[in-house]
Design a protein around this motif. Sequence first.
Motif, PDB file in Angstrom:
ATOM      1  N   ARG A   1       5.327   3.474   4.847  1.00  0.00           N
ATOM      2  CA  ARG A   1       4.225   3.099   4.067  1.00  0.00           C
ATOM      3  C   ARG A   1       3.008   3.847   4.415  1.00  0.00           C
ATOM      4  NH1 ARG A   1       5.355  -0.056   0.456  1.00  0.00           N
ATOM      5  NH2 ARG A   1       6.623  -1.741   0.626  1.00  0.00           N
ATOM      6  N   GLY A   2       2.908   4.261   5.652  1.00  0.00           N
ATOM      7  CA  GLY A   2       1.485   4.798   6.194  1.00  0.00           C
ATOM      8  C   GLY A   2       1.478   6.393   6.144  1.00  0.00           C
ATOM      9  N   GLY A   3       0.501   6.583   6.876  1.00  0.00           N
ATOM     10  CA  GLY A   3       0.362   8.123   7.074  1.00  0.00           C
ATOM     11  C   GLY A   3      -0.666   9.129   6.038  1.00  0.00           C
ATOM     12  N   SER A   4      -0.946  10.150   6.577  1.00  0.00           N
ATOM     13  CA  SER A   4      -1.982  11.035   5.535  1.00  0.00           C
ATOM     14  C   SER A   4      -1.061  11.329   4.465  1.00  0.00           C
ATOM     15  CB  SER A   4      -2.485  11.943   6.416  1.00  0.00           C
ATOM     16  OG  SER A   4      -3.438  12.733   5.589  1.00  0.00           O
TER      17      SER A   4
ATOM     18  N   ASP B   1      -2.311   2.069   9.326  1.00  0.00           N
ATOM     19  CA  ASP B   1      -2.581   2.051   7.652  1.00  0.00           C
ATOM     20  C   ASP B   1      -2.291   0.660   6.770  1.00  0.00           C
ATOM     21  OD1 ASP B   1      -3.708   4.688   8.050  1.00  0.00           O
ATOM     22  OD2 ASP B   1      -1.857   5.416   7.167  1.00  0.00           O
TER      23      ASP B   1
ATOM     24  N   ARG C   1      -1.800  13.749  -3.002  1.00  0.00           N
ATOM     25  CA  ARG C   1      -3.250  13.911  -3.035  1.00  0.00           C
ATOM     26  C   ARG C   1      -3.591  14.654  -4.564  1.00  0.00           C
ATOM     27  NH1 ARG C   1      -5.763  16.205   2.414  1.00  0.00           N
ATOM     28  NH2 ARG C   1      -4.462  15.026   4.082  1.00  0.00           N
TER      29      ARG C   1
ATOM     30  N   ASP D   1       0.891  -1.172   0.026  1.00  0.00           N
ATOM     31  CA  ASP D   1       0.038  -0.104  -0.123  1.00  0.00           C
ATOM     32  C   ASP D   1       0.855   1.074  -0.106  1.00  0.00           C
ATOM     33  OD1 ASP D   1       0.900  -0.725   2.501  1.00  0.00           O
ATOM     34  OD2 ASP D   1      -0.447   0.817   3.278  1.00  0.00           O
TER      35      ASP D   1
ATOM     36  N   HIS E   1      -3.362  -4.745   4.475  1.00  0.00           N
ATOM     37  CA  HIS E   1      -2.941  -6.071   4.380  1.00  0.00           C
ATOM     38  C   HIS E   1      -3.499  -7.150   5.267  1.00  0.00           C
ATOM     39  CE1 HIS E   1      -0.202  -5.057   1.140  1.00  0.00           C
ATOM     40  NE2 HIS E   1       0.071  -4.077   1.752  1.00  0.00           N
TER      41      HIS E   1
ATOM     42  N   SER F   1       0.499  13.525   1.455  1.00  0.00           N
ATOM     43  CA  SER F   1       0.887  15.003   1.310  1.00  0.00           C
ATOM     44  C   SER F   1       0.042  15.470   0.203  1.00  0.00           C
ATOM     45  CB  SER F   1       2.509  15.043   0.774  1.00  0.00           C
ATOM     46  OG  SER F   1       2.687  14.570  -0.637  1.00  0.00           O
TER      47      SER F   1
ATOM     48  N   ASN G   1       1.210  21.808   2.071  1.00  0.00           N
ATOM     49  CA  ASN G   1       0.999  20.832   3.074  1.00  0.00           C
ATOM     50  C   ASN G   1       0.258  21.498   4.361  1.00  0.00           C
ATOM     51  OD1 ASN G   1       1.710  18.160   1.901  1.00  0.00           O
ATOM     52  ND2 ASN G   1       3.654  19.128   1.616  1.00  0.00           N
TER      53      ASN G   1
ATOM     54  N   LYS H   1       0.736   5.221  11.408  1.00  0.00           N
ATOM     55  CA  LYS H   1       0.959   4.964  10.075  1.00  0.00           C
ATOM     56  C   LYS H   1       1.039   3.572   9.951  1.00  0.00           C
ATOM     57  CE  LYS H   1       3.269   9.363   9.317  1.00  0.00           C
ATOM     58  NZ  LYS H   1       4.414  10.043   9.979  1.00  0.00           N
TER      59      LYS H   1
ATOM     60  N   ILE I   1      -9.840  11.047   1.338  1.00  0.00           N
ATOM     61  CA  ILE I   1      -8.662  11.624   0.524  1.00  0.00           C
ATOM     62  C   ILE I   1      -7.599  11.727   1.294  1.00  0.00           C
ATOM     63  CG2 ILE I   1      -9.338  14.049   0.774  1.00  0.00           C
ATOM     64  CD1 ILE I   1      -8.483  14.570  -2.152  1.00  0.00           C
ATOM     65  N   HIS I   2      -7.842  11.860   2.676  1.00  0.00           N
ATOM     66  CA  HIS I   2      -6.750  12.166   3.580  1.00  0.00           C
ATOM     67  C   HIS I   2      -6.040  10.961   4.297  1.00  0.00           C
ATOM     68  CE1 HIS I   2     -10.262  12.083   5.731  1.00  0.00           C
ATOM     69  NE2 HIS I   2      -9.708  12.089   6.864  1.00  0.00           N
ATOM     70  N   LYS I   3      -6.451   9.700   3.876  1.00  0.00           N
ATOM     71  CA  LYS I   3      -6.358   8.627   4.602  1.00  0.00           C
ATOM     72  C   LYS I   3      -5.271   7.927   4.084  1.00  0.00           C
ATOM     73  CE  LYS I   3     -10.753   8.262   6.897  1.00  0.00           C
ATOM     74  NZ  LYS I   3     -12.069   7.458   6.891  1.00  0.00           N
ATOM     75  N   GLY I   4      -4.200   7.293   4.955  1.00  0.00           N
ATOM     76  CA  GLY I   4      -3.284   6.437   4.403  1.00  0.00           C
ATOM     77  C   GLY I   4      -4.010   4.899   3.987  1.00  0.00           C
ATOM     78  N   GLY I   5      -2.997   4.067   3.555  1.00  0.00           N
ATOM     79  CA  GLY I   5      -3.473   2.748   3.442  1.00  0.00           C
ATOM     80  C   GLY I   5      -4.682   2.550   2.161  1.00  0.00           C
ATOM     81  N   THR I   6      -5.499   1.703   2.112  1.00  0.00           N
ATOM     82  CA  THR I   6      -6.408   1.814   0.896  1.00  0.00           C
ATOM     83  C   THR I   6      -7.564   1.092   1.425  1.00  0.00           C
ATOM     84  OG1 THR I   6      -6.874   0.295  -1.127  1.00  0.00           O
ATOM     85  CG2 THR I   6      -5.039  -0.541   0.339  1.00  0.00           C
TER      86      THR I   6
END
Lengths: 327, 327, 327, 327
Positions: A260-263, B159, A269, A15, B164, A265, D148, B156, A64-69
């Motif tokens: 891999r994570g986090g909101s 996420d 976006r 992700d 996964h 940038s 940002n 993070k 729109i602001h979320k990490g992951g999927t």
Amino acid sequence: MGRLKKVGILTSGGDAPGMNAAIRAVVRAAICSNMEVVGIMQGFHGMINNIVEPMNSRSVSNIIHKGGTILKSARSQEFRTPEGRKQAFDNLVENGIDSLVVIGGDGTFNGARIFSSECNIPIVGIPGTIDNDLYGTDYTIGYDTALNTVVEAVDKIRDTAHAHSRIFFVEVMGRDAGFLALRSGIASGAEAILVPEIDMDYKQLYEYLEKGHNKDKSSSIVIVAEGEKINGGAIMLSEKIKKEYPSFDPRVTILGHIQRGGSPSAFDRVTASRMGVSAIEALNDGQRNVMLGLVNKEITLIPFNQALKHKKQLNPGLLELTRVLSI
Amino acid sequence: MGRLKKVGILTSGGDAPGMNAAIRAVVRAAICSNMEVVGIMQGFHGMINNIVEPMNSRSVSNIIHKGGTILKSARSQEFRTPEGRKQAFDNLVENGIDSLVVIGGDGTFNGARIFSSECNIPIVGIPGTIDNDLYGTDYTIGYDTALNTVVEAVDKIRDTAHAHSRIFFVEVMGRDAGFLALRSGIASGAEAILVPEIDMDYKQLYEYLEKGHNKDKSSSIVIVAEGEKINGGAIMLSEKIKKEYPSFDPRVTILGHIQRGGSPSAFDRVTASRMGVSAIEALNDGQRNVMLGLVNKEITLIPFNQALKHKKQLNPGLLELTRVLSI
Amino acid sequence: MGRLKKVGILTSGGDAPGMNAAIRAVVRAAICSNMEVVGIMQGFHGMINNIVEPMNSRSVSNIIHKGGTILKSARSQEFRTPEGRKQAFDNLVENGIDSLVVIGGDGTFNGARIFSSECNIPIVGIPGTIDNDLYGTDYTIGYDTALNTVVEAVDKIRDTAHAHSRIFFVEVMGRDAGFLALRSGIASGAEAILVPEIDMDYKQLYEYLEKGHNKDKSSSIVIVAEGEKINGGAIMLSEKIKKEYPSFDPRVTILGHIQRGGSPSAFDRVTASRMGVSAIEALNDGQRNVMLGLVNKEITLIPFNQALKHKKQLNPGLLELTRVLSI
Amino acid sequence: MGRLKKVGILTSGGDAPGMNAAIRAVVRAAICSNMEVVGIMQGFHGMINNIVEPMNSRSVSNIIHKGGTILKSARSQEFRTPEGRKQAFDNLVENGIDSLVVIGGDGTFNGARIFSSECNIPIVGIPGTIDNDLYGTDYTIGYDTALNTVVEAVDKIRDTAHAHSRIFFVEVMGRDAGFLALRSGIASGAEAILVPEIDMDYKQLYEYLEKGHNKDKSSSIVIVAEGEKINGGAIMLSEKIKKEYPSFDPRVTILGHIQRGGSPSAFDRVTASRMGVSAIEALNDGQRNVMLGLVNKEITLIPFNQALKHKKQLNPGLLELTRVLSI
């Protein structure tokens, strides 16, 4: 071929931040084009196992602001077999899905390329990976966010490095490519950067750093890509250097999965939003088996074949920069 | 003894966010009390080697928000010897320093205690460590910031865990104490928390998590204090669990030194500011060889002896909380 | 009265970071106590209009880190009328709801107090407001997060203040209480702090700042609570000062609604989690019409009546601190 | 003309994150080229008043991550007069400064252009402004960071907007250019974006938003550039709309000066580092009176004249994107 009516969307591979922004854009652009949209969960695995859900404009609100999927991702051994792909295609037909948008990295696009050649379904790919290692696009979705995550982490480590006048080796992601290491190294003011593309053994590194220490630097940061080959990564590097030069006492930090994570940038976006809309435009324009790219600020297309065949090169000028800036 | 005229200030041990806010407060409070202030660089090492610089109000401008310590920190083997301490005291006398504020953890205060008993100089200690493992204060400076750093990092990682459907073991600092693990675990919604104070072996953990997975949880976070003894830390834990239960595939992340750095939280800055001012008040009030504490929102004093003799206990109610909250 | 079987939960008044963490804890603790849980949307408005949804353990997955409130909040004029409250109670009865947890500020608890006296239903309140202006608890949920938000914002403004050698007046929330202004002012190294509780007119402020400027300070930050009465807020203050002292050229920034949002801090998440679990324990323990508090690190109870009758006092020692620290 | 020996560096105009990273790169690159470097404080004001200090490699240690500018900035009315510029040049000669690097925006470069034409000194400009409104470069230093910052602020506001089902008008910087508004609007998922370049009156906005509300959107964000002309900014816009459509109750937040500050993003740090090194290369290459740009990922040069004559255009495709994405 007639007008496309129903598009399936999936995320696959590791992700990356911004994938949700891309999903949102694909869904809403499809609806604007009078297409139905089906979310396929867990990548190719969900395609084979028919884990799908219809999506509408509200399905992608406030993501729109979320990490992951939100579509999740997974590996699928079955998709590597013709039987698996046949099953996947049967499910698409059953669901009335006549086109696909796949978001991921080179593994994803290779799977998509084979699937498309066997099953004759138009597919558009959106590059989403923090590694930025895809030929055909200047930036992949997630790369800018990961850069900022690494740089913020190194800023924290530098506080301690400075307080204790120490050297830190910070290992960042990048199995085959040094993009993340290179730019995060420059941005965090690293004294040296080790990447898979260029060999620098621990002796060269030691000599290089010694020069710095002679010039009364009180602390140093070295960024090491995990795929750095010649020394075997940050831990091995540290051990080799300590053994040969006992006065050196570097600390090692492996940044790991926080990268891999986090909101996402702002940059990721916007890129994800543009690519998501363009993916639907490309499909409706009759394009198939192409990856979207951002090249010189414009959205471009490149066939999966070509994207996969070439290897994106590091900017050699950037690597040179470190030597000047770390004096 | 007459009025104190010149106070020395140093930071020692691992650095912690908020140390600079404390230094700023000590310096300015001393000036307000018509005392001179001398910064002693690199802790006890600098005291022995006479690395000092006079400080004024401007020396501490614009540092309240900075991680690390402008006075730097270092280990000193020499200070463990009577000769080293004698040298240190001679330097203080030579510089006209008649009192000390030391910022650090238990090692720092133990050194201060011995030094003071030998050399008859009033010392006040300010507790600064991310571990929060000092008896006599509810909170140490740096702990709240480190908690937030851990929680942001785990957000993070979650996420990716969520994308996964994976389990992550996240190792946080804390060699002897589980404070950071416990509160960061609750705050990040962890499914389980392993601390040095309580034994939970990998089988118990597995069974505990299995229950969670049966209840259709798609991802899990386990926080592991580095000082967790029974399994040997997050990497060993992961290997044991994978060997016995091959279907489990946890990922491990060691957060490492990012936990020590970063801009201090509002809470740490306020506490540090209060303690810094109180340290000077305590000295001028004739106090000596005491550590400041924040107990029930008030600034308190506790003799070094007592602070070092007792071990602060985890709040057992908090550990119980996780079982309720992770269902 | 028999065992409680079904608890309703709502959030009311201005939202605050950590409300979702509290909701999560209430829901899961209730389920652990074999109670059913119903989410009442939009506060008292939803109670009157019967906008409810059953909640289970998964309803509150992955929300601990989110700002805002998944139950939404709203104002309700109708709830101020006996008819509105009667309708609300009828809906509760119809839904089988026999107890309530309400999360909010003084307006919320006043409504709850009246409702409970009329309708004989046990209610427990959780203090959630960024203002920290509730008697009976040291900290309200959201306050610590808002403090950090303000401090991070002022850190950014200070960059510019410093670059241009300017004075900035930064207005923060707090109509009747100066808690947020006071602690954020100390934590951001402000030169002065104006709060509703203490009068400081623009002339006094000018003279105070002039002293600072004489001592070669190049920039200054003044924190102004929006409820500061004597000058009329930051904009009026700035205009008065510019008119009387034309050489002064302060800039004004109103931080506004960013203060209510954002991912909750570790402290707020832990407090919210503890209070959520304690709310269900209190209900099952036969408590009613009480607000939870965090007093000296322990969870406490205080009747709504008493919480509403008293006004929490600023710590005068903190205000004094600024004079020492801003030299 | 012989080899350049001593370069002066200054920052001018509004400060922007990344200016310090650029200063660091200029200083170190100059030293690598065997040039001396002099820091000129407070922009042109310091040049006229001869406020200078020699810089070496250590002067710029540990600043790459800091907002603001260590060289400070200021306005100078005197520099608009030939006498002021004459004085400035005399000081340069006296200090042996034979070349200049100026970091700032269009006002800065216009001053530099005039100065250079009068005084025959080679000047290279680095574009540093959060507005991104300079022709001749895709990105100015500070723009990415400000994007940002805005996006993170709007994420917080959205928490409250969502909790209360409200509409927020968020005013961002940009007196003449909508770049910041446009990209931050897309990245924060805004429903509408008002920029100086395109007229949209409050009635059009209302109708546009009404459509959205009919489609059961519960909250909305509208980004308004401060230079939006037709309605007079966010506050006026809000008042007009409330007057005409009383059922509408938008809240207004003016983000203000937080947009200029903060630690620079990875992107801005890398761009600033590249430009800083290139500025010295350009000077040594005989270039003069040129602004550096980042165009299609490469560092480019454009004469001040041309950069100032043209107006950079918004990407119309991006504005169109919002209509698709906000359904």
